[in-house]
Design a protein around this motif. Structure first.
Motif: not given
Length: 97
Positions: A50-58, A73-86
């Motif tokens: 699962v990937v998403f970009e951090r959006t100011g708290g939303w 449930v078990g290990r999974g993968s979570l990736a949240a983009g950091q830095g500036l939004s596009p």
């Protein structure tokens, strides 16, 4: 990607727009506890990235629900983009997330 299905989530104030690799349709969920729970329940932590970009708290409720699901449930993968939004990058803004 390493045998995992990539799930991209566009986080907004009221909505989560979800696109899954291999699916042609975008799915929309409310950005509220009940809708997030329904979305997260459908994910397989062992198979989905699962990937998403951090959006100011939303994204905070989504991120917490995903972390809870991975821990229960078990290990999974979570990736949240950091830095500036596009949009911030495109506009030359220096808005940290």
């Amino acid at each position: 990607m390493n045998g995992k299905r990539v799930i991209g989530i566009d986080v907004g104030k009221s909505w989560l727009d979800v696109s899954a690799e291999g699916c042609e349709r975008l799915r929309r969920y409310g950005n509220d506890a009940a809708a997030i729970a329904a979305l997260v329940e459908q994910l397989d932590p062992a198979e989905d990235l699962v990937v998403f970009e951090r959006t100011g708290g939303w994204e905070r409720n989504l991120e917490a629900a995903l972390a809870d699901r991975m821990n229960s449930v078990g290990r999974g993968s979570l990736a949240a983009g950091q830095g500036l939004s596009p949009s911030a990058r495109d506009q030359g803004q220096n808005r940290p997330d």
